[in-house]
Design an enzyme around this catalytic site. Structure first.
Site, PDB file in Angstrom:
ATOM      1  N   ASP A 200      24.853 -36.812  78.016  1.00  0.00           N
ATOM      2  CA  ASP A 200      26.268 -36.915  77.709  1.00  0.00           C
ATOM      3  C   ASP A 200      26.687 -38.386  77.590  1.00  0.00           C
ATOM      4  O   ASP A 200      26.267 -39.228  78.384  1.00  0.00           O
ATOM      5  CB  ASP A 200      27.026 -36.254  78.875  1.00  0.00           C
ATOM      6  CG  ASP A 200      28.493 -36.039  78.589  1.00  0.00           C
ATOM      7  OD1 ASP A 200      28.800 -35.350  77.617  1.00  0.00           O
ATOM      8  OD2 ASP A 200      29.331 -36.567  79.352  1.00  0.00           O
ATOM      9  N   GLU A 242      24.118 -37.527  72.985  1.00  0.00           N
ATOM     10  CA  GLU A 242      25.411 -37.584  72.330  1.00  0.00           C
ATOM     11  C   GLU A 242      25.778 -39.062  72.211  1.00  0.00           C
ATOM     12  O   GLU A 242      26.041 -39.722  73.215  1.00  0.00           O
ATOM     13  CB  GLU A 242      26.456 -36.859  73.181  1.00  0.00           C
ATOM     14  CG  GLU A 242      27.830 -36.904  72.562  1.00  0.00           C
ATOM     15  CD  GLU A 242      28.963 -36.639  73.551  1.00  0.00           C
ATOM     16  OE1 GLU A 242      29.959 -36.061  73.134  1.00  0.00           O
ATOM     17  OE2 GLU A 242      28.848 -37.023  74.731  1.00  0.00           O
TER      18      GLU A 242
END
Ligand code: GLC
Length: 550
Positions: A200, A242
């Site tokens: 993330d 990401e």
């Protein structure tokens, strides 16, 4: 077959809490997911990406963690998780989990301790400032809902930094103890048997934040360090990141084989995502051709992860204002469909007015372009959204399994469900569910099964090279090819409404015995390839030849 599993994988992502509830408490859980593994195996997916599984107050759907070494008790136990890994592996399915280490929850014991006293051993695990930072109102990720990135904490008597919501304090990556702890977290889950991580918020992890410096320096070498650690602990584990950044920054996230060392294996292709939406809105493949052209060259082993929808908004921030308006006009015409001044909070099927031809066209395009496709739960049956729910929750409703109450997701009373199921209308569970579509050879679900199986028989799509076939084309039509050790596939996609005939005669010499392997309908045989038909909204996957390994 290529050497690296992730280049030929089909990834399916899901949130345990909205997938399947085994104990009737209204929250999906790990035993529920285990009971659905056969469904996923039949669909043909080879890798699951689980959204955060850790204990969490759930203010940001689990992206606010209070314990990195456990699973949320609502989902089950670590024992259940180990069983999931075993059962998935029996079916040839790998599991990767979200690794959310840019920040913790403000209820994480580390932060509770850190704010309690300047002498706390965890004080320096977070990012503090004694005086109000001048960049306090800069760099918010959630504009409209978030108003600052530095918040004053009365207990700590200091300001703390949070790139995301204020209940998500950022960890301090200047601190070697934090870095060591993150390696320990990675080791722990690899030891249990996960096949890797969806990392993330990577651009923020490597940021060395200083108060008053909104453009803090980035420590890319940290990614090299993490990669080496991961690969030493488990040779075939992957980091899927990401990193929604400007295209010219992307190569640094991958690293290269020479100078900077290997970093992340896979990045989500946000640039392609925006361009795909634009191409679909305009019914013109040009933006996709541009994306293929502008894609930076990847180092060996680097791979894109492609997606149409994920669990967040569709991010249109990298389009021009005019392009963004075109996408909004088609897919998010009403204000309440939009979010964060840059995106759309809708599921894919409703954006395309549930037009089956265009839905197939879009997924056919996604799955045939370079990269590893990522599918989100419910896409395979064409689920809709619930815009009455807050923010991104609109697209996070429970999986629709059957005609039974609560869509077969849970036997709890409806009020107890983690989120309401979509009850009625075109996307309500009595109309859109797995049971109904399973029985129907013509359903979207059956189509996905066929498409995924065809993809898996053509590994050159994932691990070969993808090129735009640059010959004169009728308006709306895109031709591209994939070449690899298993052979060559050619693809035609017609984004427009007009039926067309395409001259691919230049490929005749290469074609051994060209055949259609996936199409929107049956077409005349291919012959010399100089007059290939393609319907409005049609698609054709053509096997041109088999290679030495095909
Ligand atoms: C990522 C996630 C998003 C989450 C945020 C904060 O962008 O995709 O869902 O809210 O990180 O962790």
């Amino acid at each position: 077959m290529g050497d690296r599993w992730y280049q030929e994988a089909v990834v399916y992502c899901l949130d345990i809490d909205t997938f399947a509830d085994s104990n009737a408490d209204g929250v999906g859980d790990i035993p529920g997911l285990i009971s659905r593994l056969d469904y996923l195996a039949r669909l043909g997916v080879t890798c699951l990406w689980l959204h955060p599984i850790h204990p969490s107050p759930n203010k940001d759907d689990g992206y606010d963690v209070t314990d990195f070494y456990n699973v949320d008790p609502r989902f089950g136990t670590l024992g259940d998780f180990a069983e999931l890994l075993h059962q998935a592996s029996n079916r040839g399915i790998r599991v990767i989990i979200d690794l959310v280490v840019n920040h913790t929850s403000d209820q994480h014991p580390w932060f509770v301790s850190a704010r309690s006293s300047p002498d706390s051993p965890y004080r320096d695990w977070y990012v503090w400032a004694d005086h109000e930072p001048t960049d306090r109102h800069q760099g918010m990720v959630f504009p409209g809902e978030q108003h600052e990135t530095w918040t004053y904490d009365r207990t700590a008597k200091a300001w703390f930094y949070h790139r995301f919501y204020k209940y998500q304090p950022d960890l301090n990556f200047h601190n070697p103890e934090v870095r060591a702890e993150i390696k320990k977290i990675i080791s722990f889950w690899l030891q249990l048997g996960v096949a890797g991580f969806r990392m993330d918020a990577v651009p923020f992890i490597i940021e060395l934040t200083e108060p008053g410096h909104p453009e803090s320096p980035k420590d890319f070498d940290y990614l090299t360090e993490l990669r080496q650690h991961v690969q030493w602990r488990r040779g075939d584990a992957v980091l899927l990141a990401e990193a929604n950044v400007e295209p010219d920054e992307l190569p640094q996230f991958f690293g290269d084989n020479a100078g900077s060392g290997n970093r992340l294996h896979m990045l989500f292709d946000f640039m392609l995502n925006g361009r795909l939406m634009l191409a679909l809105a305009r019914q013109d493949p040009e933006p996709v051709i541009e994306a293929l052209r502008d894609t930076p060259k990847l180092p060996e082993g680097g791979q894109w992860a492609t997606f149409l929808r994920n669990h967040d908004e569709i991010d249109l921030s990298r389009l021009t204002a005019e392009q963004r308006e075109q996408v909004y006009a088609q897919f998010g015409p009403e204000e309440h469909m939009r979010i964060y001044e840059r995106g759309i909070r809708r599921r894919f099927a409703p954006m395309l007015d549930n037009d089956r031809r265009r839905i197939e066209l879009a997924y056919s395009l996604q799955f045939s372009l370079r990269g590893t496709p990522v599918l989100r739960y419910g896409e395979e049956i064409g689920m809709g959204e619930n815009l009455d729910l807050h923010g991104r929750e609109a697209i996070r409703t429970p999986m629709q399994w059957s005609y039974q109450p609560n869509a077969g997701f849970s036997a709890a009373e409806a009020e107890k469900l983690v989120r309401p199921v979509i009850e009625s209308g075109e996307y309500g569970y009595p109309t859109v569910n797995v049971t109904a579509q399973r029985k129907d050879r013509n359903s979207l679900l059956s189509w996905f099964e066929r498409m995924i199986r065809t993809l898996r028989e053509a590994p050159e799509i994932g691990s070969g090279s993808t090129t735009h076939i640059d010959v004169p084309m009728p308006a709306g039509v895109l031709a591209h090819r994939a070449d690899g050790a298993t052979g060559t596939m050619v693809f035609l996609h017609n984004l427009g409404t007009e039926d067309a005939v395409v001259d691919l005669g230049l490929l005749a010499d290469e074609a051994e015995l060209p055949i259609d392997v996936l199409t929107d309908r049956s077409y005349r045989e291919l012959g010399k390839m100089d007059a290939v038909q393609i319907n409005g909204y049609g698609y054709r996957w053509i096997r041109l030849r088999r290679g030495p390994l095909g």
